[in-house]
Design an enzyme around this catalytic site. Structure first.
Site, mmCIF file in Angstrom:
data_model
loop_
_atom_site.group_PDB
_atom_site.id
_atom_site.type_symbol
_atom_site.label_atom_id
_atom_site.label_comp_id
_atom_site.label_asym_id
_atom_site.label_seq_id
_atom_site.Cartn_x
_atom_site.Cartn_y
_atom_site.Cartn_z
ATOM 1 N N GLU A 105 32.872 -37.050 29.159
ATOM 2 C CA GLU A 105 34.247 -37.119 29.666
ATOM 3 C C GLU A 105 35.267 -36.272 28.908
ATOM 4 O O GLU A 105 36.194 -36.807 28.288
ATOM 5 C CB GLU A 105 34.710 -38.588 29.700
ATOM 6 C CG GLU A 105 33.859 -39.434 30.623
ATOM 7 C CD GLU A 105 34.392 -40.861 30.818
ATOM 8 O OE1 GLU A 105 35.344 -41.247 30.124
ATOM 9 O OE2 GLU A 105 33.860 -41.559 31.693
ATOM 10 N N GLU B 154 27.714 -42.634 35.113
ATOM 11 C CA GLU B 154 28.346 -43.934 34.856
ATOM 12 C C GLU B 154 28.938 -44.436 36.157
ATOM 13 O O GLU B 154 29.574 -43.663 36.885
ATOM 14 C CB GLU B 154 29.501 -43.817 33.841
ATOM 15 C CG GLU B 154 29.091 -43.544 32.418
ATOM 16 C CD GLU B 154 30.278 -43.586 31.442
ATOM 17 O OE1 GLU B 154 31.355 -44.113 31.811
ATOM 18 O OE2 GLU B 154 30.113 -43.074 30.326
HETATM 19 C C1 BGC Z 1 33.649 -45.161 27.959
HETATM 20 C C2 BGC Z 1 33.662 -46.634 27.755
HETATM 21 C C3 BGC Z 1 34.312 -47.319 28.927
HETATM 22 C C4 BGC Z 1 33.703 -46.847 30.207
HETATM 23 C C5 BGC Z 1 34.418 -47.407 31.376
HETATM 24 C C6 BGC Z 1 32.969 -44.867 29.218
HETATM 25 O O1 BGC Z 1 32.817 -43.503 29.359
HETATM 26 O O2 BGC Z 1 32.942 -44.556 26.910
HETATM 27 O O3 BGC Z 1 34.322 -46.953 26.572
HETATM 28 O O4 BGC Z 1 34.091 -48.693 28.825
HETATM 29 O O5 BGC Z 1 33.691 -45.448 30.283
HETATM 30 O O6 BGC Z 1 35.785 -47.190 31.264
#
Ligand code: BGC
Length: 354
Positions: free
Chosen positions: A173, A291
């Protein structure tokens, strides 16, 4: 892109068995078998990732344990037995390396990462390691660029002899001052460092602006590198998935937001994923939804519905994916009860699936 590839939904995982050693030398596993399925084709490699889960809040916490998760051997078996094919292991190298050149990574920490990779392999899981939460580079990119490259130099060398079930993801990210334009430069340089020692390793590249889909069109993927997978993160609608998230200011106000799967809610997801699909088709690159998940402050029935829908729409388009995350605030696994949250797990891995 060949449409057959994209719609090819049969995931095949054939991994060789390996004998592991704890030696922190060049090769962390000692496998004498020439794995016949080692095929660097990124579309094949993307099938190898298939259905994954993030081992979040462990090695990317400031120190492992700070965020309530310490990786344990049995987690890898639980994940494999539940039907997942891969684990994404977020790693905050920047807290375990010298600040100044040559930016030596702590041997103890490196050993810990070796251990996690070995656990994945011993359980037949592909492993994705990344640079996660390198927050300083987001604020002051030029100050941290050499260090970021220095980290990759060491990581890539350490794992250069590992089988192709180990994937490198360059940076989680990119955001803030690491703008889409700058990221296009930094990713090329990171990739060059990796390619000095890992010519055919599958490398995963994400989008700027927090890894979202919206930045796909700004991403310049190096055209001369065939061994790449592109990744994006999916948390839409954000006010639903991040309601009450302590790290998102103002998210208290979103508590109570539901996702009931109305036609328009579903259509919004479909539109988003269609955008990703057409980008992938035009650019002939496999996609990994690295993710996605909804925080535990949302109602469980909504979380399950959303997770099932997003996962199945990703499957339909041939994206590999990794749920965020295993056993913490988004957890599909309940560490207190020592069992899976069955509905969430079934939303990810439907019982009838192979
Ligand atoms: C972050 C986390 C976060 C998640 C959802 C991830 O990329 O590293 O800390 O909980 O995204 O926001």
């Amino acid at each position: 892109m060949c449409a057959i590839r994209v719609f090819h939904l049969i995931f095949i995982l054939v991994l060789s068995s390996t004998v592991t050693t704890t030696c922190a030398g060049k090769k962390i596993t000692d496998s004498d078998n020439e794995d016949p399925v080692e095929n660097p084709d990124p579309f094949e490699q993307n099938k190898r990732i298939g259905r994954g889960i993030n081992l979040g809040n462990a090695l990317e916490a400031p120190k492992e344990g700070d965020w309530g998760v310490v990786l344990r051997q049995e987690y890898f078996k639980l994940i494999k037995d539940a039907g997942f094919q891969s684990v994404r292991i977020p790693i905050r190298w920047s807290n375990h390396a010298q600040v100044d050149s040559p930016y030596i990574i702590s041997p103890t920490f490196f050993n810990r990462v070796d251990w996690a990779i070995i656990q994945a392999r011993n359980n037949g899981l592909a492993a994705i390691i990344n640079i996660h939460h390198y927050e300083e580079i987001m604020e002051h990119p030029s100050v941290h660029k050499k260090r970021y490259l220095g980290l990759w130099h060491q990581i890539a060398n350490r794992y250069k002899d590992e089988p192709l079930d180990l994937f490198f993801e360059i940076l989680n990210e990119p955001n803030n001052q690491l703008t889409p334009a700058l990221w296009n430069e930094y990713l090329v340089e990171g990739l060059q460092v990796i390619r000095e020692s890992n010519t055919q390793r599958t490398v995963i590249i994400g989008t700027a602006n927090w890894g979202g889909l919206g930045s796909l069109t700004e991403l310049q993927v190096p055209v001369d590198d065939p061994y790449l997978i592109v990744t994006f993160h999916y948390y839409n609608p954000f006010q639903f998935t991040h309601q009450g998230a302590e790290w998102v200011s103002g998210s208290e106000a979103w508590l109570g937001t539901t996702w009931t799967g109305t036609t328009s809610q579903k259509q919004a997801v479909v539109n988003d994923l269609n955008l990703a699909f057409s980008w992938a088709s035009q650019n002939d690159r496999p996609l990994f939804m690295g993710e996605f998940g909804a925080y535990s402050k949302a109602a469980m029935d909504s979380r399950v519905r959303w997770t099932e829908f997003v996962r199945s729409e990703a499957d339909k388009r041939g994206f590999s994916w990794a749920y965020w995350e295993f056993c913490s605030g988004f957890g599909a696994y309940d560490l207190n009860q020592n069992n899976w949250r069955t509905e969430l797990l079934q939303a990810l891995i439907p019982p009838e699936s192979p």
